[in-house]
Design a protein around this motif. Structure first.
Motif: not given
Length: 128
Positions: A36-64
């Motif tokens: 009867g109600d609606s979802f307003s958000g989600f939590v998710v975990c992803r694993f990625v290979k990247a050259d740096s943490e910043a690149e990993a975050v950007a990749l996960v954001r784009r992929n999601l």
């Protein structure tokens, strides 16, 4: 002896670090079925290979966002989630994996967020 492009790509891929990124998405509208109600958000975990943490975050954001639009928001009625990075860290174990690539933990109110975050972080942690 000449080195092929495939060999070079394999060497570079092996040098990349794996990262674990836990993301919270807010500002969506997805019907919760018979609840009867609606979802307003989600939590998710992803694993990625990247050259740096910043690149990993950007990749996960784009992929999601791509995954979100192709899976949950095909008719563009669910909205685009505002993504917040809750955790990003290098993974040292080659055996550590996410429980599933589609393991979204949806929430209906902010009171549920911390439990979902704790669950996502604990599920993807450990010594192995």
């Amino acid at each position: 002896m000449s080195v092929t492009i495939a060999e070079t790509v394999n060497k570079v891929a092996k040098m990349m670090t794996r990262y674990r990124v836990v993301v919270c998405g807010r500002g969506i509208f997805v019907e919760a079925g018979d609840r009867g109600d609606s979802f307003s958000g989600f939590v998710v975990c992803r694993f990625v290979k990247a050259d740096s943490e910043a690149e990993a975050v950007a990749l996960v954001r784009r992929n999601l966002l791509v995954e979100w639009n192709s899976s949950f928001n095909q008719n563009r009625s669910a909205g685009v989630p505002r993504l917040t990075i809750e955790l990003s860290a290098p993974v040292n174990s080659p055996f550590k994996k996410a429980e599933s690539s589609g393991s979204y933990r949806f929430f209906t109110c902010e009171d549920e967020v911390s439990a979902h975050l704790e669950s996502a972080i604990l599920a993807s942690s450990g010594w192995f």
